[in-house]
Design a protein around this motif. Structure first.
Motif, short mmCIF file in Angstrom:
data_model
loop_
_atom_site.label_atom_id
_atom_site.label_comp_id
_atom_site.label_asym_id
_atom_site.label_seq_id
_atom_site.Cartn_x
_atom_site.Cartn_y
_atom_site.Cartn_z
N LYS A 1 -6.36 -1.52 90.03
CA LYS A 1 -5.39 -0.52 89.57
C LYS A 1 -4.25 -1.11 88.77
O LYS A 1 -3.63 -0.42 87.97
CB LYS A 1 -4.83 0.24 90.78
N SER A 2 -3.94 -2.40 89.00
CA SER A 2 -2.78 -2.95 88.29
C SER A 2 -3.17 -3.82 87.09
O SER A 2 -2.50 -3.81 86.08
CB SER A 2 -1.91 -3.74 89.26
N LEU A 3 -4.28 -4.56 87.21
CA LEU A 3 -4.65 -5.49 86.14
C LEU A 3 -5.54 -4.84 85.09
O LEU A 3 -5.41 -5.09 83.90
CB LEU A 3 -5.33 -6.72 86.74
N PRO B 1 -5.79 -1.83 83.71
CA PRO B 1 -5.18 -1.17 82.54
C PRO B 1 -4.69 -2.16 81.51
O PRO B 1 -4.79 -1.90 80.31
CB PRO B 1 -4.01 -0.39 83.15
N TRP B 2 -4.19 -3.32 81.95
CA TRP B 2 -3.69 -4.31 81.01
C TRP B 2 -4.82 -4.95 80.23
O TRP B 2 -4.67 -5.25 79.04
CB TRP B 2 -2.88 -5.39 81.73
N ILE C 1 -7.56 -3.49 79.41
CA ILE C 1 -7.98 -2.52 78.39
C ILE C 1 -6.95 -2.45 77.27
O ILE C 1 -7.30 -2.44 76.09
CB ILE C 1 -8.21 -1.14 79.03
N THR C 2 -5.66 -2.46 77.64
CA THR C 2 -4.62 -2.43 76.60
C THR C 2 -4.72 -3.66 75.72
O THR C 2 -4.56 -3.58 74.50
CB THR C 2 -3.22 -2.40 77.24
N GLN D 1 -7.10 -5.15 74.68
CA GLN D 1 -8.13 -5.04 73.64
C GLN D 1 -7.59 -4.38 72.38
O GLN D 1 -8.16 -4.52 71.31
CB GLN D 1 -9.30 -4.22 74.16
N THR D 2 -6.51 -3.63 72.54
CA THR D 2 -5.95 -2.95 71.37
C THR D 2 -4.96 -3.85 70.64
O THR D 2 -4.42 -3.47 69.62
CB THR D 2 -5.22 -1.67 71.80
N VAL D 3 -4.74 -5.04 71.18
CA VAL D 3 -3.75 -5.94 70.59
C VAL D 3 -4.46 -6.91 69.65
O VAL D 3 -5.48 -7.48 70.01
CB VAL D 3 -3.03 -6.73 71.71
#
Lengths: 366, 291
Positions: B124-126, B128-129, B131-132, B134-136
């Motif tokens: 739940k905490s790692l 999302p990061w 996945i995010t 990947q947009t960087v």
């Protein structure tokens, strides 16, 4: 209630920090308050039951303690932080981890509250990453060239907004967006033509799949030679990078509508155009949005990397390579932050549009 | 026979069309220079001569395919692989850091995925990061990593490999999380009725079930590792590797050299991806995946 080993360890460390030297130049209010608040947080974690109130208390206390720990960083003597300080850091980290763990295990009745918790978890995780980054880098005296602390990067961002904005305008608003629109648009049109001609589909698709895996960024020096060093050459790189993912995904999407639905369209006597507009394109939308998302990252990468091969004296890629050469690492991090923000925001925007367009897709049904 | 009609002929036709188009563009793009030369020398030039000239320029705007092929043949076969002018040497430099970075990245991605699947907190905490992230545009970080590590005397293979690792571990982690979660509830329940331990569930159910996902993401990861290695060679100022060839070529206007390096990189990517495809076929068959 079973006491978790994390809580016990955190409590022991917090208690040790009360007596061990922290190495800070006291006596200031922060000097005395931080260990006390941390100790209180550890006590709450260890002795008070896992109710929502105690969880909230723990969260508030541990973040006040974290603030105190960062504030203490400025007050060390030459020798740097002492053993007691690091005990506090580890203890605070364990407590934060414990809080996140308990928060993750929480099952809330209201859907809104649950969504809030689900949002809070990654935010807390990210915040603690930043807190530890700041403390470790400054506490151990890591050279700022190697890794600047977040506060320094934030100060640099705040101090050079006009430069960052000019770079962003040049790289993102001009090169990346122009290339993205042209690349995705032409990829989409090509896909519709390819789909119409089976021979082309069989011939072009394997090649498209291959090209999508190639290091297309390498085309950048050639584009810079052809189109000059202004943003047009960067847009050209982006066009080539985004074309093939769009082509491949759209062709796959156009084949995604079921045989049953296509038969139904045929029984309605609908033309090719009607079938395309009313059935096959809507069915292809999840695939098209997938390509749009992949391409949003690719576009930014292409625009930035192409600037390494020659650019006017503005642009994110130019700034990165120039500031790296001058060892201004904080400015590089500031550019990376802007790029990350732009990438995430455009990804989020596309996701929002996707949610609106493909509301019927199973992954959005609740 | 069907294979020939359904893929060899269409793909071949498209390839031939691409080469033909390439020649046409080579003539069109290189012609202005030749006309200019002829006008300066005040000698009329025939169309045939013009076309022949456009394909044999020293620094063409777009080199003809056979020029690129000749350059590749010259730098691959005629020059000894240890020479700095050999494409084999530069290709090996890039390939070694690609493979090292890819191996580390895959390992890291798998370990991270295992941790995420088994810990609700991390999930739940790692996640999302991840996945995010990947947009960087991570690639933008490459020059900094290289230069900064050079500044603290870490040079050579490792900094480039680190960029490849960084780029390749995200797709593997995301794919493996999906893969390790892919067993159906029914199968997991069956394991529970067998009283299987967590380890047994992992090795006998989750791990085999995740194989197709692993190889799909490894294909993406190896391609992106190569990109990372090439971009990682840019800021060091053209020392060695495919990226250095690209940069040196763009400094000195050696278009043929750029294209030769590009085609080599493309071939390397194609070989690496299809190699993983081959391994995937073998492993998937052994793990009981039916087509």
């Amino acid at each position: 209630m079973r006491r978790s080993p994390l809580a016990i360890l955190a409590f022991v460390l917090a208690a040790a920090a009360l007596v061990l030297p922290t190495g800070a130049d006291g006596p200031s209010p922060v000097f005395f308050a931080t260990p006390a608040i941390l100790f209180a947080a550890a006590a709450v974690a260890l002795f008070v039951g896992a109710s929502t109130t105690s969880l909230l208390t723990l969260l508030v206390l541990v973040h006040i303690a974290a603030y105190g720990l960062i504030a203490l960083l400025g007050s060390f003597t030459v020798a740097g932080p002492g053993i007691g300080y690091w005990c506090m850091v580890v203890s605070a980290w364990l407590l934060a981890w414990l809080a996140v763990q308990r928060l993750a295990a929480l099952r809330l009745a209201s859907a809104d509250a649950q969504r809030l918790v689900n949002l809070a978890l990654p935010v807390l995780f990210g915040a603690w990453l930043l807190i530890l980054w700041e403390i470790v880098v400054r506490g151990f005296g890591v050279p700022t060239i190697l890794l600047p602390p977040p506060s320094m990067i934030a100060a640099r961002i705040a101090g050079s907004v006009p430069t960052l904005w000019a770079d962003f305008q040049q790289t993102f608003l001009k090169a990346a967006i122009a290339g993205y629109v042209i690349g995705c648009g032409s990829g989409f049109l090509a896909a519709i033509i390819v789909d119409r001609v089976p021979f082309l589909r069989r011939g072009l698709l394997p090649i498209g799949n291959l090209v999508a895996a190639l290091p297309v960024v390498g085309i950048a020096p050639i584009m810079v030679m052809w189109f000059g060093s202004y943003w047009q050459s960067k847009a050209a790189v982006v066009v080539i990078m985004t074309f093939f993912p769009m082509l491949v995904n759209t062709v796959a999407g156009l084949a995604a509508s079921g045989a049953m639905e296509r038969d139904l369209m045929r029984t309605y006597g609908s033309s090719y155009g009607q079938t395309l507009l009313k059935l096959r394109l809507p069915a292809a939308m999840p695939f098209i949005f997938n390509a749009l998302k992949i391409n949003s990252t690719l576009a930014l990468i292409g625009a930035i990397v192409a600037e390494f091969f020659g650019s006017p004296i503005v642009g994110m890629g130019f700034r990165i390579s120039a500031e790296v050469g001058r060892m201004n690492v904080d400015m590089v991090w500031a550019e990376i932050f802007v790029a990350a923000l732009a990438g995430s925001l455009s990804y989020g925007l596309i996701s929002l549009v996707e949610r609106g367009v493909t509301f019927w897709h199973p992954s959005y049904r609740s | 026979m069907n294979f020939v009609r359904n893929s060899v002929i269409p793909v071949g036709t498209v390839l031939i069309a691409i080469v033909a188009l390439w020649y046409v563009f080579a003539v069109i793009l290189n012609a202005p220079f030749e006309r200019d030369q002829a006008a300066r020398a005040n000698t009329p030039i025939t169309t045939g001569q013009l076309i022949a000239n456009t394909m044999a320029q020293e620094r063409p705007v777009l080199p003809a395919p056979h020029q690129v092929a000749a350059e590749i043949r010259k730098t691959v076969f005629d020059i000894s692989p240890t020479s700095k002018r050999s494409l084999v040497y530069h290709g090996w430099v890039t390939l070694s850091s690609t493979l090292l970075g890819f191996a580390l990245g895959t390992l890291l991605g798998i370990l991270l995925a295992i941790a995420i699947v088994h810990s609700r907190t991390l999930d739940k905490s790692l996640m999302p990061w991840i996945i995010t992230s990947q947009t960087v545009p991570i690639l933008a970080i490459a020059p900094m990593v290289i230069v900064v590590l050079n500044a603290v005397n870490i040079t050579g293979l490792l900094p480039k490999a680190m960029i490849s690792t960084y780029l390749s571990f995200f797709p593997v982690a995301v794919g493996m999380v999906k893969g390790l979660r892919s067993p159906e509830i029914m199968h997991l329940d069956l394991m529970r009725t067998y009283n299987a331990s967590k380890m047994q569930v992992f090795w006998k159910l989750r791990w085999p079930a995740s194989m197709p996902y692993l190889f799909t993401s490894m294909k993406i990861a190896v391609a992106i590792s190569l990109v990372g290695a090439i971009v990682g060679e840019l800021p060091t100022g053209a020392v060695a590797g495919i990226g250095a060839r690209l940069l040196a070529g763009s400094y000195y206007g050696q278009t043929v050299q750029i294209w030769a390096a590009l085609i080599t990189a493309a071939l390397m990517a194609a070989v690496l991806v299809s190699l993983i495809g081959l391994i995937a076929n073998v492993v998937n068959r052994r793990m009981g995946v039916r087509p």
